[in-house]
Write an enzyme that holds these catalytic residues in place. Sequence first.
Site, short mmCIF file in Angstrom:
data_model
loop_
_atom_site.label_atom_id
_atom_site.label_comp_id
_atom_site.label_asym_id
_atom_site.label_seq_id
_atom_site.Cartn_x
_atom_site.Cartn_y
_atom_site.Cartn_z
N ASP A 193 -60.36 121.56 81.37
CA ASP A 193 -59.51 120.54 80.74
C ASP A 193 -58.08 120.81 81.20
O ASP A 193 -57.34 121.57 80.59
CB ASP A 193 -59.65 120.65 79.22
CG ASP A 193 -58.94 119.52 78.48
OD1 ASP A 193 -58.32 118.67 79.13
OD2 ASP A 193 -59.03 119.51 77.23
N ASP A 213 -56.32 114.04 82.60
CA ASP A 213 -55.88 112.73 82.11
C ASP A 213 -54.91 112.12 83.12
O ASP A 213 -54.27 112.82 83.91
CB ASP A 213 -55.11 112.87 80.79
CG ASP A 213 -55.90 113.58 79.71
OD1 ASP A 213 -57.08 113.28 79.54
OD2 ASP A 213 -55.31 114.44 79.03
N ASP A 264 -63.52 111.97 78.39
CA ASP A 264 -64.59 111.08 78.83
C ASP A 264 -65.19 111.55 80.15
O ASP A 264 -66.40 111.44 80.37
CB ASP A 264 -64.06 109.66 78.97
CG ASP A 264 -63.58 109.10 77.64
OD1 ASP A 264 -64.40 109.00 76.71
OD2 ASP A 264 -62.38 108.80 77.52
N ASP A 318 -62.63 118.45 70.01
CA ASP A 318 -63.42 117.24 70.26
C ASP A 318 -64.49 117.48 71.32
O ASP A 318 -65.53 116.82 71.33
CB ASP A 318 -62.52 116.09 70.70
CG ASP A 318 -61.66 115.56 69.56
OD1 ASP A 318 -61.92 115.90 68.39
OD2 ASP A 318 -60.71 114.80 69.84
#
Length: 285
Positions: free
Chosen positions: A23, A64, A127, A151
């Site tokens: 991430d 992102d 996602d 999450d």
Amino acid sequence: MIGIFELDEVANAPELENLLLIDCLNFAFRFKHRGKTDFAAEYLSTIQSFAKSYGAKQVVLLADKKYSKFRKDISPDYKIGRKDKYKDQTEEEKAQVEAFFEGYEKALELAEQQYPLLRFSYVEADDLAAYVVKEAKHKYKHTWLISSDGDWDLLLADDVSRFSFVTRKEYTIDNFFELHGCDDPEQFISLKVLQGDSGDSVAGVEGVGAKRAYNLIREHGSAMDIYDKIPLDGKQKFVQNINNSGDLILMNYELMDLPGFCEDAIASPDNNNLKEMKEFCECLR
């Protein structure tokens, strides 16, 4: 904080059998909290250490780029609280943030020379992670998620786990209840749907907190089962709130159910994104 050479203590995974998903922006905040703006070399070397510690045959960078068009179209207030947090910044604070993001982009540029980077405008890394896990985890013995974002635990399974460099904990199916107050990812999404997520500016059903949500799930099934049973019997205020929250329940599923709606979120800005993701996953391993 974990030092580069401490990471071998984290896990003893079989060599070169696993998939490691990073991430990227979340991971970069590890350096921001230490006041660093020029951290590209350390960023890459720490990822390399994670790869070694977790026996990664393949490392994939997930980043992102702006906000989620899919979720903003559903709820314009999605994550609005994060934007508000920065509106009163001083000029010095703004300069520090700009310097950090410049450093982050340099770190991504360096890391991308060694590992594939998945990044699409108006798509969140969450996602991308959900899609890769769904489409490619079967190709590896185990998938490890490197993120402090809880999450991502919606993606956990017997062969999928998460390591948080903030808490220094491994999040697995075996310790799921201890860490989340529910039994598994299926219950976790129902819990989130009912109680909302203040961090993402997602409202829940008024009067339904974590404990009450868990009891409702144990009694009725998933949040979707609860939706199907509306109106529920009962005169309590929270029951009446549930009976008036059918649309909210459906909306919260779209906003927070990563496995269920990751494809919609990836395709929302551009249908070609999903084609690229499919081709990428087919080429893994």
